[in-house]
Scaffold this motif. Structure first.
Motif, PDB file in Angstrom:
ATOM      1  N   THR A  17     -54.340 -47.334  -1.886  1.00 19.36           N
ATOM      2  CA  THR A  17     -55.359 -48.206  -2.772  1.00 19.36           C
ATOM      3  C   THR A  17     -56.282 -49.081  -1.814  1.00 19.36           C
ATOM      4  OG1 THR A  17     -53.809 -48.592  -4.114  1.00 19.36           O
ATOM      5  CG2 THR A  17     -55.183 -50.351  -3.755  1.00 19.36           C
ATOM      6  N   ASN A  18     -55.608 -49.449  -0.460  1.00 17.15           N
ATOM      7  CA  ASN A  18     -56.333 -50.139   0.575  1.00 17.15           C
ATOM      8  C   ASN A  18     -57.006 -49.399   1.787  1.00 17.15           C
ATOM      9  OD1 ASN A  18     -56.503 -52.439  -0.846  1.00 17.15           O
ATOM     10  ND2 ASN A  18     -55.081 -53.340   0.478  1.00 17.15           N
ATOM     11  N   ASN A  19     -57.760 -48.156   1.268  1.00 15.30           N
ATOM     12  CA  ASN A  19     -58.028 -47.307   2.303  1.00 15.30           C
ATOM     13  C   ASN A  19     -59.301 -47.772   3.308  1.00 15.30           C
ATOM     14  OD1 ASN A  19     -59.808 -45.144   3.717  1.00 15.30           O
ATOM     15  ND2 ASN A  19     -58.491 -43.544   2.378  1.00 15.30           N
ATOM     16  N   PRO A  20     -59.470 -48.235   4.488  1.00 16.25           N
ATOM     17  CA  PRO A  20     -60.314 -48.818   5.101  1.00 16.25           C
ATOM     18  C   PRO A  20     -61.610 -48.437   5.009  1.00 16.25           C
ATOM     19  CG  PRO A  20     -58.356 -48.708   6.481  1.00 16.25           C
ATOM     20  CD  PRO A  20     -57.887 -47.780   5.295  1.00 16.25           C
ATOM     21  N   SER A  21     -61.745 -47.056   5.115  1.00 14.07           N
ATOM     22  CA  SER A  21     -63.037 -46.785   4.844  1.00 14.07           C
ATOM     23  C   SER A  21     -64.006 -47.013   3.452  1.00 14.07           C
ATOM     24  CB  SER A  21     -63.315 -45.326   5.546  1.00 14.07           C
ATOM     25  OG  SER A  21     -62.610 -44.541   4.319  1.00 14.07           O
ATOM     26  N   ASP A  60     -57.556 -51.342  10.393  1.00 11.00           N
ATOM     27  CA  ASP A  60     -58.497 -50.035  10.629  1.00 11.00           C
ATOM     28  C   ASP A  60     -58.319 -49.500  11.732  1.00 11.00           C
ATOM     29  OD1 ASP A  60     -60.112 -47.806  10.070  1.00 11.00           O
ATOM     30  OD2 ASP A  60     -61.792 -49.084   9.939  1.00 11.00           O
ATOM     31  N   ASP A  61     -57.438 -48.362  12.097  1.00  8.71           N
ATOM     32  CA  ASP A  61     -57.418 -47.834  13.225  1.00  8.71           C
ATOM     33  C   ASP A  61     -58.328 -46.313  13.355  1.00  8.71           C
ATOM     34  OD1 ASP A  61     -55.793 -46.468  11.506  1.00  8.71           O
ATOM     35  OD2 ASP A  61     -54.158 -46.033  13.150  1.00  8.71           O
ATOM     36  N   PHE A  62     -59.212 -46.085  12.229  1.00  6.74           N
ATOM     37  CA  PHE A  62     -60.332 -45.452  12.357  1.00  6.74           C
ATOM     38  C   PHE A  62     -59.566 -43.831  12.213  1.00  6.74           C
ATOM     39  CE2 PHE A  62     -62.451 -48.790  14.450  1.00  6.74           C
ATOM     40  CZ  PHE A  62     -63.408 -48.925  13.548  1.00  6.74           C
ATOM     41  N   ALA A  63     -58.230 -43.845  11.700  1.00  6.75           N
ATOM     42  CA  ALA A  63     -57.563 -42.471  11.511  1.00  6.75           C
ATOM     43  C   ALA A  63     -58.402 -41.646  10.436  1.00  6.75           C
ATOM     44  CB  ALA A  63     -56.321 -42.656  10.791  1.00  6.75           C
ATOM     45  N   PRO A  64     -58.418 -40.364  10.690  1.00 11.64           N
ATOM     46  CA  PRO A  64     -58.995 -39.582   9.748  1.00 11.64           C
ATOM     47  C   PRO A  64     -58.266 -39.444   8.427  1.00 11.64           C
ATOM     48  CG  PRO A  64     -57.734 -38.010  11.478  1.00 11.64           C
ATOM     49  CD  PRO A  64     -57.852 -39.556  11.827  1.00 11.64           C
ATOM     50  N   PRO A 104     -56.292 -38.094   5.271  1.00  9.46           N
ATOM     51  CA  PRO A 104     -55.943 -39.390   4.532  1.00  9.46           C
ATOM     52  C   PRO A 104     -55.544 -40.563   5.783  1.00  9.46           C
ATOM     53  CG  PRO A 104     -54.180 -38.172   4.115  1.00  9.46           C
ATOM     54  CD  PRO A 104     -54.989 -37.135   4.911  1.00  9.46           C
ATOM     55  N   ALA A 105     -56.102 -41.716   5.368  1.00  9.63           N
ATOM     56  CA  ALA A 105     -55.889 -42.774   6.270  1.00  9.63           C
ATOM     57  C   ALA A 105     -54.612 -43.637   6.291  1.00  9.63           C
ATOM     58  CB  ALA A 105     -57.063 -43.674   6.519  1.00  9.63           C
ATOM     59  N   ARG A 106     -53.969 -43.355   5.050  1.00 11.31           N
ATOM     60  CA  ARG A 106     -52.953 -44.470   4.870  1.00 11.31           C
ATOM     61  C   ARG A 106     -51.938 -44.189   5.539  1.00 11.31           C
ATOM     62  NH1 ARG A 106     -49.776 -41.100  -0.185  1.00 11.31           N
ATOM     63  NH2 ARG A 106     -49.425 -39.241   0.963  1.00 11.31           N
ATOM     64  N   LEU A 107     -51.481 -45.488   6.124  1.00 10.98           N
ATOM     65  CA  LEU A 107     -50.308 -45.483   7.002  1.00 10.98           C
ATOM     66  C   LEU A 107     -49.015 -45.727   6.261  1.00 10.98           C
ATOM     67  CD1 LEU A 107     -50.742 -47.485  10.421  1.00 10.98           C
ATOM     68  CD2 LEU A 107     -48.267 -47.275   9.182  1.00 10.98           C
TER      69      LEU A 107
END
Length: 381
Positions: free
Chosen positions: A194-198, A299-303, A305-308
């Motif tokens: 839901t809260n994908n930084p990009s 936001d750690d700029f992960a590719p 899917p960025a969800r942690l």
């Protein structure tokens, strides 16, 4: 001992099944001393409540294992598992904490099973766990509040029993140091679907226009915060509270979240009331009110899917014996339908054989469907 990450549902692995070696903030694995420092700085409050999978503990075990596999620094933290109470009802409404007598008994057995895991931990992730059992229904927000008196660290990580870590998070100490150094970072949420930084940074910009946050208000890109303590990471202003896994100042929780403004209602989630008030303050008083709430998205700029952090469905964690019982019921019901159909067809006159078979099949298929639905609902109610 933590399970191999490849055994965790939804892990971010490569096509050949190996753990994905993504670039992420924090660099190499933290040392033992760093991990111990995390334990001195942060505690964990994890909430649990009745689910369709009770009395099985598989759901919460998967969550703790994912923490051990992907965020091992947190293994040094004292964890308080808050077991919420429930209300009685003729039909189970799990989100509202209402359960039938049968599901209440299943939850009681679940609590006993949890206690056994705590008393004799077989895995590292259970060695620093304490249980807090609530006798009445509190809801997520007040369950967190009930555990706060047990927290003695300056920071707290808030988790839920069905929210798992999905990829490496080896920068916990750096994050805590950044929050300690910059008091603007009162609450930092982890990336989710839901809260994908990009996506969020653009959606938040649009949302502020929709709710008519008065000018002057900054562009989201300009409002982001960075810290030398955690290179490669930025913090995006979160304009409405989100209850998923997050880190926060303990004093902030005590004085603001559960402070004199009564921003959390008993029986509800924190985001229900506090999040709505946050949006209202932005709309009526302006951007400067964000500083009071201090909510940020990491936001750690992960590719992609960025969800942690991801979400597990409790209905998928039925006990093995329950799954076997349902499958046996299905086989028996199917055999019964086929037998009745064959007998009926043999007794029909030849000219109506096809129609009769079809009629019997439809009728018994309906009976089978109703029977199975009733059985499954009795297990999921």
């Amino acid at each position: 001992m933590a399970v191999p990450p490849e055994d965790i549902p939804g892990h971010c692995g490569s096509e050949n099944g190996e753990i994905e070696n993504r670039p992420h903030a924090g660099g190499s694995t933290s040392s033992t001393s760093d991990a111990a420092l995390v334990g001195e700085m942060c505690s964990i409050i994890l909430t649990t409540s009745p689910t369709p999978s009770n009395p099985s503990t598989e759901l919460i075990e998967e969550t703790l294992r994912s923490m051990g596999a992907y965020a091992p620094e947190l293994l040094q933290c004292q964890m308080i598992i808050v077991c919420d109470g429930h209300k009685a009802g003729s039909t189970s409404k799990f989100r509202c904490g209402v359960v039938t007598e049968e599901r209440a008994q299943a939850y009681s057995e679940y609590l006993d099973n949890l206690q056994a895991l705590v008393d004799a931990p077989r895995e590292e992730c259970w060695k620093k766990v304490k249980l807090l059992k609530l006798t009445e229904r509190h809801g997520f927000g007040f369950a967190v509040r009930a555990a706060l008196p047990m927290v003695t660290t300056p920071f707290v990580c808030i988790m839920q029993h069905d929210r798992t870590f999905m990829r490496p998070c080896s920068f916990v100490l750096q994050l805590l140091k950044a929050m300690e150094k910059d008091e603007r970072l009162k609450m930092v949420g982890m990336p989710t679907t839901t809260n994908n930084p990009s996506h969020y940074i653009k959606a938040a910009e649009s949302k502020m226009g929709e709710i008519k946050v008065p000018q002057p208000r900054p562009k989201m890109e300009e409002a982001c915060v960075r810290s030398d303590e955690i290179p490669g990471v930025r913090f995006i202003p979160m304009i409405m509270w989100h209850d998923s896994t997050h880190f926060a100042s303990t004093s902030y929780y005590r004085s603001f979240v559960f402070g004199p403004r009564n921003l959390v209602s008993r029986g509800g989630f924190i985001e229900d009331k506090l999040g709505q008030q946050q949006g209202l303050d932005l709309r009526t008083k302006g951007w400067e009110t964000h500083a009071d709430y201090g909510t940020w998205l990491l936001d750690d700029f992960a590719p992609q899917p960025a969800r942690l952090v991801g979400h597990l469905d409790g209905k998928h964690f039925l006990r093995t014996e329950d799954k076997a019982a349902i499958q046996a019921q299905q086989r028996a019901a199917k055999a019964s339908v086929e037998e009745k159909r064959d007998n009926q067809v043999q007794n029909e006159v030849p000219s109506s054989e096809g129609n009769a078979a079809k009629s019997v099949e439809c009728r018994h298929d309906d009976e089978l469907s109703t029977s199975l639905d009733s059985y499954v609902q009795s297990k999921l109610a």
